[in-house]
Scaffold this active site. Structure first.
Site, mmCIF file in Angstrom:
data_model
loop_
_atom_site.group_PDB
_atom_site.id
_atom_site.type_symbol
_atom_site.label_atom_id
_atom_site.label_comp_id
_atom_site.label_asym_id
_atom_site.label_seq_id
_atom_site.Cartn_x
_atom_site.Cartn_y
_atom_site.Cartn_z
ATOM 1 N N ARG A 1 4.026 -3.654 17.503
ATOM 2 C CA ARG A 1 2.470 -3.519 17.316
ATOM 3 C C ARG A 1 1.478 -4.363 17.854
ATOM 4 O O ARG A 1 0.423 -4.068 18.692
ATOM 5 C CB ARG A 1 2.087 -3.260 15.860
ATOM 6 N N HIS B 1 5.934 -12.765 9.126
ATOM 7 C CA HIS B 1 6.131 -11.212 8.622
ATOM 8 C C HIS B 1 7.319 -11.338 7.509
ATOM 9 O O HIS B 1 8.369 -11.886 7.675
ATOM 10 C CB HIS B 1 6.501 -10.184 9.559
ATOM 11 N N SER C 1 0.884 -1.184 0.199
ATOM 12 C CA SER C 1 0.045 -0.149 -0.239
ATOM 13 C C SER C 1 0.928 1.178 -0.076
ATOM 14 O O SER C 1 0.654 2.183 -0.840
ATOM 15 C CB SER C 1 -1.050 -0.101 1.165
ATOM 16 N N ASP D 1 -1.717 -8.221 12.945
ATOM 17 C CA ASP D 1 -3.081 -8.736 12.567
ATOM 18 C C ASP D 1 -3.681 -9.788 13.505
ATOM 19 O O ASP D 1 -4.949 -10.118 13.413
ATOM 20 C CB ASP D 1 -3.025 -9.419 11.150
#
Length: 515
Positions: free
Chosen positions: A396, A387, A311, A444
Site C-alpha cells: 500500500r 508491521h 478495527s 502510514d
C-alpha cells in the site's frame, strides 16, 4: 450538475415495486432553519439516473445470492469432513502477545502474507488497479484510480464488477446519503474540541436507530437464512452516510471544507469524488483532481487488511452477537482511534516536520541517516515503519509512492521528497539498530504526508478518513458472517493459575505462582 438533496421530510430511498424495504419509524420533518443549515431544502430536480439507483442493491443481491448458496453448501460439507482437523498450535507467546499469529478467524475479503503483502480476493493491488473500474468517463483521466465502491463489490462478491455495476452502485450510494435531523442535532451538542473520532463513532452508533436489520429482528419472524439481506441494506446505507458524517465533523471542528448546506451528494460523481467535494476539494483544477484521485486510491487501499487488526476484529466481534452494522462498526471505529492502530499517519507527519526543521536545505542522505540514528539512540521510534505481520515494504505504501510519480506538484514537495528519502534510508538504519523484525515503511509512512500536501493538515482528522475507508471490508465481512450463520465469538480465557497449570501439564518447568 444535478445534486441529490433530501426532500422536506426525511426518508430513505424509495424502492421500486419489485424490491420492498421494511417501513421505518416516523421521523419528524426538519425545521426550516435545519433545512437551511444542513442543505435539506426542498429540491424539485430528480436524480439524473433513477433507474441505476433503484437497481443497484437488487443487482448486488442477485449477484450474491447464488454465491452465498454455493458457499453455504461448501461450508456444510467442509465442517462435516474437517471439524476435528488441527491447523495450528497455541503457544504461551500467543496468549501473552495479543494472539498474534493465531489462525482463528474466517475472513472472506482479503488475506495478508508476511512476504507478499495484501491480496484482495486473491488479487494484488496492482491487479486491482488494472481490473477495477475507475470514475465515470466525464471525470476520468489517464492517471485515474480504481473506485473504492468497486473494491467493495470485489470484496463482498469475489467478482470484478462491470462499469455498469460500479456506476449503479455509485448512484445508489449517492441517493442513500441522507442524515436524519437528530444526527445533526447530536453533532451540534458536542464540544467542538471533542476528538473527531469520538464524534464519529458516537454518531455511527446513534444511527443504529435506522437499522433495518434491528427492526426486522425485533419484529420477529426473520429467518436466520435471510439475516444477510437487511444487513446488506444497512451496510449500503452506512457506507453512503459515512462521508457525510465525516464532512460535517470536519466543517464543525475546523471550520474548513464545504459549508453545511453544501454537504450533499451528486449522483453523477463517484463515492470518493463526492467525499472530496464535501471536504472542499471539488474543483476541476489539477490540485483538486489529483486529490480526488488520491482519495479514490486511499479509500480503496485502506478498505480491508484481513480480519485480525483491531478495527476489523472489533467490528466482527460485536457483529457476531447480532448487533447491527452501526453498533458493530462504531466498535471498530473506537478501536481504530487507539494510538497503536489508526493514529500513525499523524505521527509520521509530525515526525517528518520536526526532522525537516533540523536538517539542511535540501537534506542530504547523510544528514537524514544521522538524524534517524540519534532519534533511535534516545529510545524513540520512527513512526510509519514496521508491521505486525509484514516482513517487506507495505504494498500500500508502494502504491501511494507510485501515485506521486506522474504528478509534478507532488514530486516537487519538500515534505514528500523527505518522505521518499527517508523510506530508502530508514530500513538500513533500523536494521543496524537491531530492534525490529520489519524495518520497512508501511502505508502510514505516506498517507498523512500526501493529505497534508493537499491542504488537509488537521492531523486528528486523518483517522476519520481511515474510518470511512475501513468500513468497506469490515462491513462486507459482517454481511458474510450473517450469510453463513457464523457463531458468536467466544474464545476461552485463562487466569494466571490456569496458564501456569497448562504449562506444567505440558511438561514445562514448575512455574512460580508469583506475578
Amino acid at each position: 450538475m444535478t445534486f441529490f438533496a433530501p426532500t422536506l421530510r426525511y426518508q430513505p430511498l424509495r424502492p421500486t415495486a419489485k424490491y420492498i424495504h421494511l417501513p421505518r419509524s416516523p421521523i419528524a420533518p426538519p425545521s426550516f432553519l435545519t433545512q437551511r443549515l444542513f442543505g435539506m431544502e426542498h429540491s424539485t430536480q430528480p436524480s439524473s439516473s433513477p433507474s441505476l439507483s433503484s437497481s443497484s442493491s437488487m443487482d448486488l443481491k442477485s449477484t450474491l445470492r447464488p454465491i452465498i448458496a454455493s458457499r453455504r453448501a461448501e461450508l456444510k460439507a467442509f465442517k462435516a469432513a474437517h471439524s476435528d482437523t488441527v491447523i495450528g498450535e497455541v503457544k504461551v507467546e500467543n496468549i501473552l502477545g495479543g494472539m498474534r499469529g493465531l489462525k482463528s478467524l474466517l475472513w472472506e475479503g482479503s488475506s495478508l502474507s508476511a512476504t507478499s503483502g495484501i491480496r484482495f480476493r486473491g488479487r494484488t493491488i496492482q491487479e486491482c488497479q488494472a481490473l477495477l473500474p475507475g470514475p465515470p468517463p466525464a471525470h476520468r483521466t489517464s492517471t485515474s484510480e480504481m473506485l473504492p465502491e468497486a473494491m467493495f463489490w470485489l470484496l463482498i462478491t469475489g467478482k470484478v464488477p462491470s462499469e455498469a455495476q460500479t456506476r449503479a452502485l455509485s448512484v445508489d450510494l449517492a441517493h442513500r446519503a441522507q442524515l436524519p435531523p437528530y444526527i445533526l442535532s447530536t453533532l451540534a451538542s458536542f464540544p467542538k474540541s471533542m476528538h473527531p473520532m469520538t464524534q464519529f463513532s458516537a454518531l455511527v452508533a446513534a444511527l443504529s436507530h435506522e437499522s433495518r436489520f434491528a427492526r426486522s429482528y425485533a419484529a420477529g419472524g426473520l429467518q436466520k437464512a435471510d439475516y444477510w439481506e437487511d444487513t446488506l441494506e444497512d451496510t449500503l446505507d452506512l457506507l453512503a452516510r459515512l462521508p457525510l458524517l465525516a464532512a460535517h465533523i470536519y466543517r464543525r471542528s475546523y471550520g474548513v471544507g464545504a459549508r453545511p448546506e453544501d454537504i450533499k451528494t451528486d449522483p453523477e460523481l463517484d463515492w470518493a469524488h463526492n467525499f472530496a467535494v464535501m471536504l472542499g476539494k471539488g474543483g476541476k483544477g489539477q490540485d483538486d483532481t489529483d486529490f480526488q484521485d488520491l482519495l479514490r486510491l486511499y479509500l480503496a487501499l485502506h478498505g480491508d487488511h484481513e480480519g485480525g487488526n483491531v478495527s476489523a476484529h472489533a467490528t466482527h466481534l460485536v457483529g457476531s452477537a447480532l448487533s447491527d452494522v452501526y453498533l458493530s462498526y462504531a466498535a471498530g471505529l473506537q478501536g481504530l482511534a487507539g494510538p497503536l492502530h489508526g493514529l500513525a499517519a499523524q505521527e509520521v507527519v509530525r515526525f517528518l516536520t520536526r526532522m525537516s526543521s533540523s536538517l539542511p536545505t535540501p537534506p542530504t542522505p547523510t544528514s537524514i541517516k544521522t538524524y534517524l540514528e540519534t532519534h533511535l539512540s534516545k529510545g524513540q521510534v520512527i513512526p510509519g515503519y514496521g508491521h505486525a505481520i509484514l516482513r517487506r515494504p507495505d504494498p500500500r505504501f508502494s502504491a501511494l509512492l507510485a501515485f506521486t510519480t506522474p504528478r509534478p506538484s507532488l514530486q516537487s514537495s519538500p515534505l514528500i521528497q523527505l518522505m521518499h528519502q527517508t523510506s530508502s534510508i530508514a530500513p538500513e538504519v533500523l536494521t543496524a539498530h537491531g530492534k525490529t523484525k520489519n524495518p520497512f515503511p508501511n502505508v502510514d509512512a505516506a498517507s498523512g504526508v500526501l493529505f497534508r500536501h493537499f491542504g488537509i493538515d488537521q492531523e486528528l482528522f486523518y483517522t476519520v478518513t481511515f474510518g470511512v475507508s475501513r468500513a468497506i471490508g469490515a462491513l462486507a465481512q459482517v454481511v458474510w458472517d450473517r450469510a453463513l450463520g457464523n457463531s458468536i465469538e467466544r474464545p476461552k480465557s485463562l487466569d494466571w493459575e490456569g496458564l501456569r497449570k497448562e504449562v506444567e501439564g505440558k511438561g514445562g518447568e514448575k512455574v512460580k505462582a508469583k506475578l
